[in-house]
Design a protein around this motif. Sequence first.
Motif, mmCIF file in Angstrom:
data_model
loop_
_atom_site.group_PDB
_atom_site.id
_atom_site.type_symbol
_atom_site.label_atom_id
_atom_site.label_comp_id
_atom_site.label_asym_id
_atom_site.label_seq_id
_atom_site.Cartn_x
_atom_site.Cartn_y
_atom_site.Cartn_z
ATOM 1 N N ASP A 9 -85.248 -34.899 -33.752
ATOM 2 C CA ASP A 9 -85.512 -36.003 -34.668
ATOM 3 C C ASP A 9 -85.530 -37.289 -33.844
ATOM 4 O OD1 ASP A 9 -85.261 -38.155 -36.474
ATOM 5 O OD2 ASP A 9 -84.164 -36.947 -37.921
ATOM 6 N N PRO A 10 -86.571 -38.123 -33.942
ATOM 7 C CA PRO A 10 -86.600 -39.364 -33.156
ATOM 8 C C PRO A 10 -85.336 -40.205 -33.297
ATOM 9 C CG PRO A 10 -88.727 -39.001 -34.193
ATOM 10 C CD PRO A 10 -87.799 -37.948 -34.738
ATOM 11 N N ALA A 11 -84.695 -40.159 -34.464
ATOM 12 C CA ALA A 11 -83.479 -40.949 -34.667
ATOM 13 C C ALA A 11 -82.320 -40.431 -33.828
ATOM 14 C CB ALA A 11 -83.100 -40.937 -36.153
ATOM 15 N N GLU A 12 -82.424 -39.188 -33.326
ATOM 16 C CA GLU A 12 -81.352 -38.594 -32.538
ATOM 17 C C GLU A 12 -81.582 -38.740 -31.030
ATOM 18 O OE1 GLU A 12 -80.175 -34.905 -35.539
ATOM 19 O OE2 GLU A 12 -81.811 -34.641 -34.100
ATOM 20 N N TRP A 13 -82.675 -39.420 -30.652
ATOM 21 C CA TRP A 13 -83.054 -39.437 -29.239
ATOM 22 C C TRP A 13 -81.957 -39.999 -28.353
ATOM 23 C CZ3 TRP A 13 -83.487 -42.751 -25.142
ATOM 24 C CH2 TRP A 13 -84.168 -42.275 -24.015
ATOM 25 N N ASP A 14 -81.329 -41.076 -28.739
ATOM 26 C CA ASP A 14 -80.339 -41.727 -27.874
ATOM 27 C C ASP A 14 -79.173 -40.782 -27.574
ATOM 28 O OD1 ASP A 14 -79.678 -44.347 -26.579
ATOM 29 O OD2 ASP A 14 -77.855 -44.088 -27.769
ATOM 30 N N HIS A 15 -78.679 -40.102 -28.568
ATOM 31 C CA HIS A 15 -77.595 -39.132 -28.379
ATOM 32 C C HIS A 15 -78.086 -37.972 -27.515
ATOM 33 C CE1 HIS A 15 -74.274 -36.510 -30.470
ATOM 34 N NE2 HIS A 15 -74.278 -36.390 -29.147
ATOM 35 N N TRP A 16 -79.276 -37.483 -27.838
ATOM 36 C CA TRP A 16 -79.887 -36.365 -27.101
ATOM 37 C C TRP A 16 -80.041 -36.708 -25.620
ATOM 38 C CZ3 TRP A 16 -84.854 -35.936 -24.825
ATOM 39 C CH2 TRP A 16 -85.370 -34.640 -24.650
ATOM 40 N N TYR A 17 -80.569 -37.884 -25.319
ATOM 41 C CA TYR A 17 -80.789 -38.281 -23.931
ATOM 42 C C TYR A 17 -79.461 -38.540 -23.222
ATOM 43 C CZ TYR A 17 -83.378 -40.193 -19.973
ATOM 44 O OH TYR A 17 -83.917 -40.389 -18.730
ATOM 45 N N GLY A 18 -78.488 -39.036 -23.963
ATOM 46 C CA GLY A 18 -77.168 -39.219 -23.380
ATOM 47 C C GLY A 18 -76.548 -37.903 -22.936
ATOM 48 N N THR A 19 -76.795 -36.826 -23.694
ATOM 49 C CA THR A 19 -76.332 -35.493 -23.288
ATOM 50 C C THR A 19 -76.956 -35.096 -21.962
ATOM 51 O OG1 THR A 19 -76.032 -34.811 -25.593
ATOM 52 C CG2 THR A 19 -76.295 -33.055 -23.954
ATOM 53 N N LEU A 20 -78.237 -35.385 -21.806
ATOM 54 C CA LEU A 20 -78.939 -35.093 -20.553
ATOM 55 C C LEU A 20 -78.330 -35.873 -19.392
ATOM 56 C CD1 LEU A 20 -81.518 -33.819 -19.166
ATOM 57 C CD2 LEU A 20 -82.641 -35.989 -19.690
ATOM 58 N N GLU A 21 -78.053 -37.160 -19.598
ATOM 59 C CA GLU A 21 -77.486 -37.987 -18.522
ATOM 60 C C GLU A 21 -76.129 -37.454 -18.074
ATOM 61 O OE1 GLU A 21 -79.176 -42.484 -19.181
ATOM 62 O OE2 GLU A 21 -77.773 -41.722 -20.684
ATOM 63 N N VAL A 22 -75.288 -37.066 -19.026
ATOM 64 C CA VAL A 22 -73.970 -36.536 -18.679
ATOM 65 C C VAL A 22 -74.101 -35.224 -17.904
ATOM 66 C CG1 VAL A 22 -71.840 -35.578 -19.626
ATOM 67 C CG2 VAL A 22 -72.778 -37.690 -20.578
ATOM 68 N N ALA A 23 -75.017 -34.367 -18.334
ATOM 69 C CA ALA A 23 -75.200 -33.075 -17.671
ATOM 70 C C ALA A 23 -75.653 -33.239 -16.228
ATOM 71 C CB ALA A 23 -76.204 -32.225 -18.441
ATOM 72 N N PHE A 24 -76.382 -34.329 -15.934
ATOM 73 C CA PHE A 24 -76.851 -34.580 -14.580
ATOM 74 C C PHE A 24 -75.953 -35.557 -13.822
ATOM 75 C CE2 PHE A 24 -80.552 -32.352 -16.019
ATOM 76 C CZ PHE A 24 -81.100 -31.810 -14.873
ATOM 77 N N GLY A 25 -74.690 -35.601 -14.203
ATOM 78 C CA GLY A 25 -73.714 -36.351 -13.421
ATOM 79 C C GLY A 25 -73.144 -37.582 -14.081
ATOM 80 N N GLY A 26 -73.715 -37.997 -15.199
ATOM 81 C CA GLY A 26 -73.154 -39.125 -15.926
ATOM 82 C C GLY A 26 -73.597 -40.488 -15.444
ATOM 83 N N VAL A 27 -74.546 -40.560 -14.498
ATOM 84 C CA VAL A 27 -75.065 -41.853 -14.044
ATOM 85 C C VAL A 27 -76.136 -42.307 -15.025
ATOM 86 C CG1 VAL A 27 -76.213 -43.088 -12.178
ATOM 87 C CG2 VAL A 27 -74.575 -41.271 -11.647
ATOM 88 N N LEU A 28 -75.920 -43.450 -15.654
ATOM 89 C CA LEU A 28 -76.832 -43.908 -16.692
ATOM 90 C C LEU A 28 -78.084 -44.522 -16.087
ATOM 91 C CD1 LEU A 28 -74.313 -45.576 -19.186
ATOM 92 C CD2 LEU A 28 -75.102 -43.190 -19.088
ATOM 93 N N GLU A 29 -79.210 -44.285 -16.746
ATOM 94 C CA GLU A 29 -80.453 -44.916 -16.335
ATOM 95 C C GLU A 29 -80.403 -46.409 -16.630
ATOM 96 O OE1 GLU A 29 -82.737 -43.412 -14.778
ATOM 97 O OE2 GLU A 29 -83.000 -41.347 -15.452
ATOM 98 N N THR A 30 -81.235 -47.169 -15.929
ATOM 99 C CA THR A 30 -81.364 -48.583 -16.254
ATOM 100 C C THR A 30 -81.977 -48.705 -17.648
ATOM 101 O OG1 THR A 30 -83.585 -48.730 -15.307
ATOM 102 C CG2 THR A 30 -81.714 -49.162 -13.830
ATOM 103 N N PRO A 31 -81.733 -49.814 -18.345
ATOM 104 C CA PRO A 31 -82.345 -49.979 -19.673
ATOM 105 C C PRO A 31 -83.862 -49.850 -19.643
ATOM 106 C CG PRO A 31 -80.619 -51.613 -19.338
ATOM 107 C CD PRO A 31 -80.805 -50.919 -18.025
ATOM 108 N N GLU A 32 -84.491 -50.352 -18.561
ATOM 109 C CA GLU A 32 -85.945 -50.273 -18.463
ATOM 110 C C GLU A 32 -86.417 -48.825 -18.359
ATOM 111 O OE1 GLU A 32 -84.459 -54.155 -17.126
ATOM 112 O OE2 GLU A 32 -84.016 -52.093 -16.499
ATOM 113 N N LYS A 33 -85.749 -48.049 -17.507
ATOM 114 C CA LYS A 33 -86.136 -46.644 -17.340
ATOM 115 C C LYS A 33 -85.854 -45.861 -18.621
ATOM 116 C CE LYS A 33 -87.359 -42.878 -15.072
ATOM 117 N NZ LYS A 33 -86.649 -42.478 -13.844
#
Length: 411
Positions: A9-33
Amino acid sequence: MATDLRVLDPAEWDHWYGTLEVAFGGVLETPEKRALMESLTEHERSLGVWDGDQCVGTAGAFSFRLAVPGGALVPAAGVTMVSVAATHRRRGTLTSMMRRQLDDVRTWGESLAVLTASEPAIYGRYGYGAATQELRAEIDTSRVRVSVPEGADGIRLRRAEPHDPAVQEACEAVYAAEVATRPGMLARRPGWERVPVIDGEKVMDGMSALQCVLAERDGEVLGFTLFRNRPEWDKSGPKGTIELQDLYASDPLAYASLWRFVSEIDLTSTLRVRNRPVDDPFQHLVSDVRRCGLTVRDALYVRLVEVGAALEARTYRTPVDVVLEVEDAFCPWNEGRWRLTGDTKGASCERTADEADLILTATELGAAYLGGVSLASLARAARVREARPGALAEASTAFTSDLAPWLPHGF
């Protein structure tokens, strides 16, 4: 608690992408990226696994067209953003996403799925084969010179602002013209021209902002390079490093001129190259290839979702008429014998009851598909079996590509 696998669901994207960031080490992307990735995400082609209100698995599929031998651009699912939360490993989460995703790709009418693997051991069990390699180099430019062929004086090199939309458009046109010439390259959808120019954490790691130089003749852009400079000094003087990101050119003189430029930038002594085709011509321009620190690694993994359609989508270097017996437990609709006939003009691949000439799994077929991995080499590793004498040599030669397949960027 049972998990729920569903389309994103597009409304869930932020949570979904945050799961991906944590799985790959927890380093957050820049706001632009992060904003760019949200705009590129195809929500209807993305999956999430949820445990209650927590996302514990992610997988997406970009809509790409993949260049294959013969120059055709074949619709392919670019499998991306795959992760499983550390709390939910070894529960079948990844397998459930791969199962659903390949079923979806088939319903979308796409005969190929491709990906880059965070770990090579993961995706073979789902039928993906390592089909391309990338060449890396660390060139000692204090001792290596790049020769430029006669006639290069007509090439003008000009610095440009990489974030300028007009510059991005010109660079994307050069890239697009290259796609059909080399298997493995991706025809990109609108928005992807912004990906190479997003400055991430590298800018804060002692590097300059991204720089761009265009190669022109009579006002026409023939090539470009994108790079960063990492200045460094010691008691002996300057010893900076150029980090090459991209270099493309439709003209050999422009190509050589750009390579000479990045190897001769003042106050630097190292040119670091992260991803080039294994047959990149710069190896024939340098004065001492041994001082270029060449290494290779796996890059693009290919999965034939529909064997018949995929093998018909490409051409073959020499005439071929072989029966392939394909083993494919994960996509059983591919199992069985297929008669492949083809040449440089086209191909046909249909089911047959004839005796097999070659026996292989979907993984080996994916590895050989773009012409960079030979069936003969796979046979020497006991991963392809020859049932008819002579069939291996015939098919192995036919599958090869004039140019080594290459994936120029990740996704």
